[in-house]
Design a protein around this motif. Structure first.
Motif, PDB file in Angstrom:
ATOM      1  N   ILE A  81       0.854  -1.190   0.000  1.00 40.10           N
ATOM      2  CA  ILE A  81       0.000   0.000   0.000  1.00 40.10           C
ATOM      3  C   ILE A  81       0.886   1.234   0.000  1.00 40.10           C
ATOM      4  O   ILE A  81       1.949   1.253   0.640  1.00 40.10           O
ATOM      5  CB  ILE A  81      -0.966   0.020   1.215  1.00 40.10           C
ATOM      6  CG1 ILE A  81      -1.967   1.173   1.074  1.00 40.10           C
ATOM      7  CG2 ILE A  81      -0.196   0.102   2.536  1.00 40.10           C
ATOM      8  CD1 ILE A  81      -3.110   1.109   2.070  1.00 40.10           C
ATOM      9  N   ALA A  82       0.472   2.266  -0.733  1.00 42.55           N
ATOM     10  CA  ALA A  82       1.211   3.527  -0.745  1.00 42.55           C
ATOM     11  C   ALA A  82       0.991   4.266   0.574  1.00 42.55           C
ATOM     12  O   ALA A  82      -0.086   4.175   1.183  1.00 42.55           O
ATOM     13  CB  ALA A  82       0.756   4.398  -1.918  1.00 42.55           C
ATOM     14  N   LEU A  83       1.999   4.998   1.001  1.00 42.69           N
ATOM     15  CA  LEU A  83       1.891   5.792   2.227  1.00 42.69           C
ATOM     16  C   LEU A  83       0.671   6.704   2.189  1.00 42.69           C
ATOM     17  O   LEU A  83      -0.047   6.836   3.188  1.00 42.69           O
ATOM     18  CB  LEU A  83       3.171   6.619   2.415  1.00 42.69           C
ATOM     19  CG  LEU A  83       3.238   7.515   3.654  1.00 42.69           C
ATOM     20  CD1 LEU A  83       3.175   6.688   4.932  1.00 42.69           C
ATOM     21  CD2 LEU A  83       4.518   8.365   3.617  1.00 42.69           C
ATOM     22  N   GLU A  84       0.420   7.325   1.047  1.00 40.59           N
ATOM     23  CA  GLU A  84      -0.727   8.218   0.894  1.00 40.59           C
ATOM     24  C   GLU A  84      -2.029   7.494   1.226  1.00 40.59           C
ATOM     25  O   GLU A  84      -2.891   8.026   1.949  1.00 40.59           O
ATOM     26  CB  GLU A  84      -0.775   8.748  -0.537  1.00 40.59           C
ATOM     27  CG  GLU A  84      -1.955   9.645  -0.857  1.00 40.59           C
ATOM     28  CD  GLU A  84      -1.854  11.027  -0.236  1.00 40.59           C
ATOM     29  OE1 GLU A  84      -2.917  11.629   0.006  1.00 40.59           O
ATOM     30  OE2 GLU A  84      -0.722  11.494   0.009  1.00 40.59           O
ATOM     31  N   ASP A  85      -2.199   6.274   0.741  1.00 38.70           N
ATOM     32  CA  ASP A  85      -3.436   5.531   0.978  1.00 38.70           C
ATOM     33  C   ASP A  85      -3.510   4.964   2.394  1.00 38.70           C
ATOM     34  O   ASP A  85      -4.603   4.809   2.948  1.00 38.70           O
ATOM     35  CB  ASP A  85      -3.563   4.404  -0.050  1.00 38.70           C
ATOM     36  CG  ASP A  85      -3.828   4.932  -1.455  1.00 38.70           C
ATOM     37  OD1 ASP A  85      -4.447   6.008  -1.579  1.00 38.70           O
ATOM     38  OD2 ASP A  85      -3.408   4.280  -2.429  1.00 38.70           O
ATOM     39  N   ALA A  86      -2.362   4.635   2.964  1.00 41.07           N
ATOM     40  CA  ALA A  86      -2.355   4.155   4.351  1.00 41.07           C
ATOM     41  C   ALA A  86      -2.748   5.271   5.309  1.00 41.07           C
ATOM     42  O   ALA A  86      -3.554   5.076   6.234  1.00 41.07           O
ATOM     43  CB  ALA A  86      -0.971   3.614   4.704  1.00 41.07           C
ATOM     44  N   VAL A  87      -2.207   6.455   5.082  1.00 40.43           N
ATOM     45  CA  VAL A  87      -2.523   7.616   5.920  1.00 40.43           C
ATOM     46  C   VAL A  87      -3.994   7.993   5.790  1.00 40.43           C
ATOM     47  O   VAL A  87      -4.657   8.322   6.787  1.00 40.43           O
ATOM     48  CB  VAL A  87      -1.615   8.804   5.526  1.00 40.43           C
ATOM     49  CG1 VAL A  87      -2.144  10.120   6.069  1.00 40.43           C
ATOM     50  CG2 VAL A  87      -0.193   8.560   6.022  1.00 40.43           C
ATOM     51  N   GLU A  88      -4.517   7.935   4.586  1.00 41.89           N
ATOM     52  CA  GLU A  88      -5.903   8.337   4.362  1.00 41.89           C
ATOM     53  C   GLU A  88      -6.883   7.480   5.165  1.00 41.89           C
ATOM     54  O   GLU A  88      -7.820   8.004   5.792  1.00 41.89           O
ATOM     55  CB  GLU A  88      -6.241   8.253   2.872  1.00 41.89           C
ATOM     56  CG  GLU A  88      -7.663   8.677   2.512  1.00 41.89           C
ATOM     57  CD  GLU A  88      -7.965  10.130   2.834  1.00 41.89           C
ATOM     58  OE1 GLU A  88      -9.161  10.467   2.933  1.00 41.89           O
ATOM     59  OE2 GLU A  88      -7.021  10.934   2.990  1.00 41.89           O
ATOM     60  N   GLY A  89      -6.668   6.175   5.173  1.00 39.65           N
ATOM     61  CA  GLY A  89      -7.583   5.310   5.920  1.00 39.65           C
ATOM     62  C   GLY A  89      -7.547   5.576   7.410  1.00 39.65           C
ATOM     63  O   GLY A  89      -8.596   5.636   8.073  1.00 39.65           O
ATOM     64  N   LEU A  90      -6.361   5.755   7.965  1.00 40.26           N
ATOM     65  CA  LEU A  90      -6.243   6.026   9.396  1.00 40.26           C
ATOM     66  C   LEU A  90      -6.881   7.359   9.753  1.00 40.26           C
ATOM     67  O   LEU A  90      -7.540   7.488  10.795  1.00 40.26           O
ATOM     68  CB  LEU A  90      -4.768   6.008   9.813  1.00 40.26           C
ATOM     69  CG  LEU A  90      -4.067   4.656   9.709  1.00 40.26           C
ATOM     70  CD1 LEU A  90      -2.595   4.795  10.064  1.00 40.26           C
ATOM     71  CD2 LEU A  90      -4.726   3.611  10.604  1.00 40.26           C
ATOM     72  N   ALA A  91      -6.693   8.370   8.905  1.00 39.22           N
ATOM     73  CA  ALA A  91      -7.293   9.669   9.169  1.00 39.22           C
ATOM     74  C   ALA A  91      -8.814   9.584   9.143  1.00 39.22           C
ATOM     75  O   ALA A  91      -9.498  10.191   9.981  1.00 39.22           O
ATOM     76  CB  ALA A  91      -6.796  10.692   8.152  1.00 39.22           C
ATOM     77  N   ARG A  92      -9.353   8.835   8.195  1.00 38.31           N
ATOM     78  CA  ARG A  92     -10.823   8.720   8.119  1.00 38.31           C
ATOM     79  C   ARG A  92     -11.381   7.984   9.322  1.00 38.31           C
ATOM     80  O   ARG A  92     -12.452   8.343   9.839  1.00 38.31           O
ATOM     81  CB  ARG A  92     -11.220   8.023   6.819  1.00 38.31           C
ATOM     82  CG  ARG A  92     -10.936   8.852   5.583  1.00 38.31           C
ATOM     83  CD  ARG A  92     -11.605   8.304   4.337  1.00 38.31           C
ATOM     84  NE  ARG A  92     -11.267   9.091   3.161  1.00 38.31           N
ATOM     85  CZ  ARG A  92     -11.900   9.020   2.007  1.00 38.31           C
ATOM     86  NH1 ARG A  92     -12.915   8.172   1.850  1.00 38.31           N
ATOM     87  NH2 ARG A  92     -11.526   9.765   0.972  1.00 38.31           N
ATOM     88  N   LEU A  93     -10.679   6.964   9.802  1.00 34.58           N
ATOM     89  CA  LEU A  93     -11.145   6.263  10.994  1.00 34.58           C
ATOM     90  C   LEU A  93     -11.059   7.170  12.210  1.00 34.58           C
ATOM     91  O   LEU A  93     -11.959   7.185  13.059  1.00 34.58           O
ATOM     92  CB  LEU A  93     -10.312   5.002  11.216  1.00 34.58           C
ATOM     93  CG  LEU A  93     -10.592   3.841  10.262  1.00 34.58           C
ATOM     94  CD1 LEU A  93      -9.557   2.736  10.447  1.00 34.58           C
ATOM     95  CD2 LEU A  93     -12.000   3.291  10.468  1.00 34.58           C
ATOM     96  N   ALA A  94      -9.963   7.943  12.308  1.00 29.45           N
ATOM     97  CA  ALA A  94      -9.783   8.817  13.468  1.00 29.45           C
ATOM     98  C   ALA A  94     -10.851   9.888  13.538  1.00 29.45           C
ATOM     99  O   ALA A  94     -11.264  10.290  14.640  1.00 29.45           O
ATOM    100  CB  ALA A  94      -8.403   9.462  13.413  1.00 29.45           C
ATOM    101  N   LEU A  95     -11.303  10.360  12.391  1.00 29.93           N
ATOM    102  CA  LEU A  95     -12.235  11.488  12.351  1.00 29.93           C
ATOM    103  C   LEU A  95     -13.667  11.068  12.039  1.00 29.93           C
ATOM    104  O   LEU A  95     -14.511  11.922  11.767  1.00 29.93           O
ATOM    105  CB  LEU A  95     -11.752  12.508  11.315  1.00 29.93           C
ATOM    106  CG  LEU A  95     -10.377  13.123  11.604  1.00 29.93           C
ATOM    107  CD1 LEU A  95      -9.932  14.017  10.459  1.00 29.93           C
ATOM    108  CD2 LEU A  95     -10.400  13.902  12.912  1.00 29.93           C
ATOM    109  N   SER A  96     -13.939   9.781  12.090  1.00 34.59           N
ATOM    110  CA  SER A  96     -15.301   9.317  11.817  1.00 34.59           C
ATOM    111  C   SER A  96     -16.262   9.852  12.869  1.00 34.59           C
ATOM    112  O   SER A  96     -15.922   9.991  14.046  1.00 34.59           O
ATOM    113  CB  SER A  96     -15.349   7.784  11.784  1.00 34.59           C
ATOM    114  OG  SER A  96     -14.868   7.239  12.994  1.00 34.59           O
TER     115      SER A  96
END
Length: 390
Positions: A268-283
């Motif tokens: 997985i690209a760093l960009e896509d890994a970061v995006e998923g974690l950010a979306r979970l954190a801010l859900s």
């Protein structure tokens, strides 16, 4: 309300924290003990890209992106008293737990490092989970990056989380068995089990994000200023295979494929890994699952030899004249295993892959060419050696 992110100085933790803080007005608290910098030094290596001090990073974040809601606390998560104080003071609505000793090869060096890895990783996670329970914070969303390595290399498609077992005509859904292949990967298998238990006993909502091999030098936010950059390890112990190959290409060193290299690994690209974690954190708390959910944080599987050949092709566009060579494999693994892994849940979370492997490789090569002298000075770190256990 606040978000607590552990491992805030790390390769994945820092850019994730920056993205989260850029998308919310809530307070984002980072915690780290800077151990990763020391671990890499002990194996005689360093980050290929400069890693600024935390003070300089926070200053740059405010100057470049206008972000003022990010703060940092230095501390050791294996210290239960420290964890209790941290959670009592900040009462986080979400914890994104990325702190760990993340290297399988480092954990395999010998008894001392195996013991250290297991104590550090397991104690940190247990402290956080128990502190949430004992301080009345069971509604806090606990997000941890475990690893796809907990699955091992099964000959069937890897499910996103559990599996269905049948015995004597009876069927039931069960957690996927721990099939880890290193002392590090076993820490994440145990973490996965402990998080499941914490959810069952304490009611803590858990997102177990099983992270694939992550590659890339920057995200949209960190690329804006060199002081915001994350680390980039390229040595045998801490550099993931794609990073090590790119560094070898820049150094004019043959890319070292172990064995046949036909085994497929999840990436997985760093960009896509970061995006998923950010979306979970801010859900939104009202929309957030209150159960235990597993995400396979992967966008595609690629064979090691394909990784090498793709990097060689891209590197040759820059006139680097790269060769791919096969070496005896120092690891015990099936060199022809073709992993298939389900990722529907994670793919839906991020809305699909945003950057291709080839695009990321070009960005990595360009960044590493700017730091060629650092790589060349440490090219002896590309291959393993024997470290003393003193």
């Amino acid at each position: 309300m606040s978000v607590l992110l552990t491992g805030g100085d790390g390769y994945l933790g820092w850019p994730t924290a920056v993205r989260i803080a850029s998308r919310t007005d809530d307070h984002v608290v980072l915690v780290d003990n800077f151990a990763r910098r020391g671990w890499v030094e002990t194996v005689g290596s360093t980050s290929a890209t400069p890693v600024a001090s935390m003070d300089d990073r926070l200053e740059a974040l405010e100057e470049v992106h206008g972000v003022r809601n990010l703060s940092f606390v230095e501390g050791d998560l294996t210290d239960g008293d420290f964890v209790d104080q941290l959670l009592r003071v900040h009462e986080p609505e979400t914890i994104v737990h990325t702190a760990a000793q993340p290297s399988a090869p480092y954990s395999q060096i010998g008894r001392e490092r195996a013991n250290y890895t297991q104590h550090n990783n397991l104690q940190s996670t247990r402290n956080l989970l128990w502190s949430l329970h004992e301080n009345g914070l069971e509604d806090t969303h606990f997000v941890e990056t475990t690893t796809t390595g907990v699955y091992g290399a099964p000959s069937f498609t890897v499910p996103e989380g559990g599996a269905t077992m049948e015995n004597q005509g009876e069927r039931d859904d069960v957690p996927f068995p721990a099939m880890a292949g290193s002392w590090y990967h076993l820490t994440k298998s145990h973490d996965a089990a402990n998080m499941r238990l914490a959810h069952e006993q304490f009611g803590i909502p858990v997102s177990d994000v099983r992270t694939a091999i992550t590659y890339g030098t920057d995200t949209t936010e960190t690329a804006a200023d060199p002081r915001l950059g994350t680390r980039f390890d390229f040595d045998y112990y801490f550099g993931v295979v794609a990073h090590r190959f790119c560094a070898q290409a820049v150094a004019g060193y043959p890319m070292t494929v172990y064995g046949r290299g036909q085994q497929r690994k999840p990436f997985i690209a760093l960009e896509d890994a970061v995006e998923g974690l950010a979306r979970l954190a801010l859900s939104d708390p009202d929309d957030r699952p209150d159960n235990h959910t597993v995400y396979n944080q992967v966008t595609r599987a690629i064979s090691i030899v394909e990784v090498a050949e793709t990097i060689a092709d891209v590197a040759n566009e820059y006139g680097l004249g790269v060769e791919v060579e096969h070496f005896e494999n120092p690891r015990e693994e099936d060199e022809t295993h073709e992993m298939e892994i389900e990722n529907d849940r994670y793919d839906a979370l991020i809305g699909g892959q945003s950057v291709t492997f080839e695009e990321s490789v070009r960005s990595i090569i360009e960044t590493l060419l700017e730091n060629e002298s650092t790589i060349v000075a440490h090219e002896d770190r590309f291959l393993p050696d024997i470290l003393s256990e003193g």
